[in-house]
Design a protein around this motif. Sequence first.
Motif, mmCIF file in Angstrom:
data_model
loop_
_atom_site.group_PDB
_atom_site.id
_atom_site.type_symbol
_atom_site.label_atom_id
_atom_site.label_comp_id
_atom_site.label_asym_id
_atom_site.label_seq_id
_atom_site.Cartn_x
_atom_site.Cartn_y
_atom_site.Cartn_z
ATOM 1 N N ASP A 1 -13.340 21.304 -3.712
ATOM 2 C CA ASP A 1 -14.724 21.720 -3.942
ATOM 3 C C ASP A 1 -15.568 20.560 -4.450
ATOM 4 N N ASN B 1 -16.899 27.717 4.339
ATOM 5 C CA ASN B 1 -18.229 27.137 4.158
ATOM 6 C C ASN B 1 -18.881 26.638 5.437
ATOM 7 N N SER C 1 -18.111 19.514 3.439
ATOM 8 C CA SER C 1 -18.733 20.475 2.534
ATOM 9 C C SER C 1 -18.128 20.302 1.153
ATOM 10 N N ASP D 1 -18.945 21.605 -3.321
ATOM 11 C CA ASP D 1 -19.717 22.424 -4.253
ATOM 12 C C ASP D 1 -20.840 21.567 -4.827
ATOM 13 N N GLU E 1 -19.174 28.898 -2.715
ATOM 14 C CA GLU E 1 -19.176 27.567 -3.321
ATOM 15 C C GLU E 1 -17.931 27.301 -4.169
#
Length: 492
Positions: free
Chosen positions: A95, A150, A212, A214, A407
């Motif tokens: 993340d 995501n 991707s 967070d 997320e």
Amino acid sequence: MTGSGVEEPAWKAEGTVREVEGTVREVEGRGGARWALVSVALGVFCIQLDSFALNLALSHIKAELDVSTGQLQWVVSAYLLSCGTLMLGAGRMSDLFGRRRLLIVGLTLFGLASLWCALAPSLPVLVTARMVQGAGGALIMPAGLALLTNVFPPAVRGRAMGRALGIGGLATACGPFVGGALTDMVSWRAVFWLNVPLGVVAALCARRAQESRDTTASGHIDWPGLATGSAALAALAVVIDRGPVWGWVSPAGVGTLCLAALAPAAFVRIELRTAEPLIAPALFRNGAFVALTAAGAVANAATVVFLFVVPLSLQGGWRLTPLVAGVAFLGPAVAMAAGGPFAGRVTGARAVPVMAMSLGAAAVVLLGAALISGLPPYLVAVTGGGAALGVGNALTLTATQGVIRPERAGEASGLTKTVITVAAGLGVVATGPAVDTGGTATAGGNGPLAVAGAGCLAACLLLALWGWVRRGPRARRPGEPVPSAATKGGVR
């Protein structure tokens, strides 16, 4: 202002902007999403092929390296325990630092460790290489599932995960036959050689996927939480395996028991006081996530015991060669592989995992209790059990991703995979000595299978009871927004 001069409500304007931005991202990243799907599917394929093909080669590894079955189980459990111990931090790090990046690192590490396994001259070297391979697997699964969560829109997210698990499930279907054929015709080492080119292709596909991460986090890593959490998992694994050997009152046994008790307490204390914890404590207040993860842990432990015991029983009790055993196990493997695509279409249906696990548990109990005689009925029961357990395990991975916020997908996926993988590893550690005392010497009953089935039945009852008492919120429809933390009383 609108064209009529009336000011548009702020919430409506914000929703429109988000919808447009989401559509743009979906169009722009569609190609990248496909590459992500291919990469994750190949990664799961490698892991499944390694597991299913290797199980048919275990008897040859045992003979060539001259080890007992109790020692042989470490070829399986070393991977599972290493993978489960490291997944706790791997999910959240994906993340923070990029899910695609961590997926590439995991695929590379898994491929290199497979090469090391293929060249291993002894059991200690093989077990060490399997531990490194487990580290690669620890990155592949949580990073890959979080990446798919995501890069795909909510309407097709579950199907994408189901397809990835289904494509990976092809290895479940062909793994036994491939493992038996390679072991008979070439060597058990050829099973590991297969992972090398597959890992290279998967890593190249991942490079073309969309990154991707967070974006709401600062990038801070909870190193104290990672250290204490990993220490707790490692101590638990050691105490289960070495405790009976060292003696529970020996200095080593008492020390390990103390570490296994104190490390989790320290981990919880750190997580409660840290501004950016490795695992948000509020995640444990998500009842659906906790229930599905706990049930999945029991189902996965039963599945791994099933995969460890049945191939050895076919070769030991039924006196089949690795190649013939691979052909005989093809039906159960295909049935188990079908669980991925099916699970992708029923994510959120609470009755399905209960029914699947109940059927699987019933079949495993019958096998373990020696209530089935004759090879054809035995294979029918194994096929039914494999199908039910396959659905239950796939639903755990897809359904838990459907009840958390995208997320934090890596964090949730890492925790789920940690729990179910460590449970599976501990199951194999406990199974080894029991199998070594005669489980593979008879075609009928096996104690570990009976215990695994009984545990699976107990998990079904608890999951059904939780769903009946809690009467939680209905499953979200595809495309429906996730409720905010404020409305749910905690982070999801």
